[in-house]
Write an enzyme that holds these catalytic residues in place. Structure first.
Site, PDB file in Angstrom:
ATOM      1  N   ILE A 204       0.798  -1.625  -0.463  1.00  0.00           N
ATOM      2  CA  ILE A 204       0.681   0.301  -0.250  1.00  0.00           C
ATOM      3  C   ILE A 204       0.850   1.349  -0.183  1.00  0.00           C
ATOM      4  O   ILE A 204       1.597   1.233   0.808  1.00  0.00           O
ATOM      5  CB  ILE A 204      -0.899  -0.299   1.152  1.00  0.00           C
ATOM      6  N   GLU A 246       1.512  -3.456   5.965  1.00  0.00           N
ATOM      7  CA  GLU A 246       1.456  -3.060   4.665  1.00  0.00           C
ATOM      8  C   GLU A 246       0.947  -3.977   3.317  1.00  0.00           C
ATOM      9  O   GLU A 246       0.717  -3.444   2.591  1.00  0.00           O
ATOM     10  CB  GLU A 246       0.610  -2.549   4.646  1.00  0.00           C
TER      11      GLU A 246
END
Length: 335
Positions: A204, A246
């Site tokens: 991300i 992430e």
């Protein structure tokens, strides 16, 4: 068998999962009155009275399969002359040379100790089954049903624990351990070496900024929504997992470069344009496809280098990682 173990001051024997006696030490042989050749290679029922046979099937074997050990269990053996010998039994289940064995140690109990209720009921049922009243039979059935119910609960609990051990608690995807185990299977068998395989590593973009701006609860919600996207975009044999923090990863069996890039781009675009994505969340993706001589580490390493190329070149794009010495192939430039 080791000489010291053979003459140890306690009985010792090893069973395979079918109940065959693989090894037995001289101490236990003397106690039972057998010669080694009369026992090794025979089923354990040879040295068990009837009640202990039922107990072995209903209690001992399911417990050691579930817990990989049995501690301080009261047990009875039958000598060659038919005498019952009470012992205190400990056992552990271990793998050797790819096969499971149940190693058991026992100490003779000079006085008869009370069996648990289910053992006593089973012993009475076997020894006096032709004379037993209907009430005693019903009681034994009740105990059997109760024991089977507990066994089923233990099996269900074990399955739940196994599922938890391979699942990321936040997203519901597989965890890093499950991913590595799944990926390694495509490098272990010779017939898998030539099968197409691709690996996606997804990160991300600026996720720390999202957490700092909207809070960690929102960040967790975004991770969960991405997990749902990866589940929906995964095919039946694909493996989607949370790689850490992430980062996410997908293992794509039977998938060559072109199809892997199409899947990666579909995921990237879907996240960028999702209805819930009011936070401007985007992802960078690195893609690698297995080549001859690859290992699971080298495949992941190429995907990782490709991911960093995507991030270094502006993020929100997919990069294909070629073998070392060639330039990565970028599928989307930042607009």
């Amino acid at each position: 068998m080791d000489r010291q173990l053979d003459s140890a001051p306690f009985g010792y024997f090893t069973l395979d999962d079918t109940g065959i006696i693989v090894e037995i030490n001289q101490t236990l042989l003397r106690l039972l009155g057998y010669q080694r050749y009369e026992v090794e290679g025979k089923h354990i029922h040879l040295i068990l009275p009837n009640a202990s046979r039922s107990f072995y099937q209903l209690y001992f074997f399911p417990m050691i399969r579930l817990q990989n050990k049995v501690e301080e269990m009261y047990f009875s053996f039958k000598s060659k002359e038919g005498q019952e010998i009470s012992v205190l039994l400990n056992a552990v289940r271990q793998e050797r040379d790819g096969k499971m064995y149940n190693d058991c140690a026992c100490l003779r109990m000079m006085r008869r100790l009370e069996y648990e209720e289910v053992i006593l009921a089973a012993k009475k049922q076997v020894e006096t089954r032709n004379l037993m009243k209907q009430k005693q039979i019903a009681e034994l059935d009740r105990l059997r049903i109760e024991l089977e119910s507990k066994q089923n609960k233990l099996l269900a609990l074990n399955e739940t624990l196994q599922e938890m051990a391979i699942t990321d608690g936040l997203t519901g995807l597989g965890n890093r351990h499950y991913l590595q185990e799944s990926l390694s299977t495509y490098f272990m068998k010779p017939d898998e070496q030539t099968c197409p395989l691709s690996f996606l590593l997804i990160d991300i973009d600026f996720f720390k900024k999202v957490n700092d701006t909207y809070g960690h609860l929102t960040g967790d919600s975004i991770l969960q929504k991405l997990g749902q996207v990866f589940r929906e975009e995964s095919r039946e044999k694909d493996v989607a997992a949370r790689y850490g923090g992430e980062e996410f990863a997908l293992v794509l069996p039977a998938t060559e470069k072109v199809e892997a890039l199409e899947i990666a781009e579909r995921i990237r675009c879907r996240i960028e344009n999702a209805d819930w994505n009011t936070y401007g969340v985007t992802v960078s993706i690195g893609v690698a496809t297995k080549v001859p001589g690859d290992t699971e580490n080298s495949l992941q390493s190429r995907a990782d280098r490709a991911l960093y190329c995507s991030k270094d070149n502006g993020r929100n794009q997919t990069t294909f990682g070629l073998v070392e010495g060639t330039r990565p192939y970028k599928t989307r430039a930042v607009e």
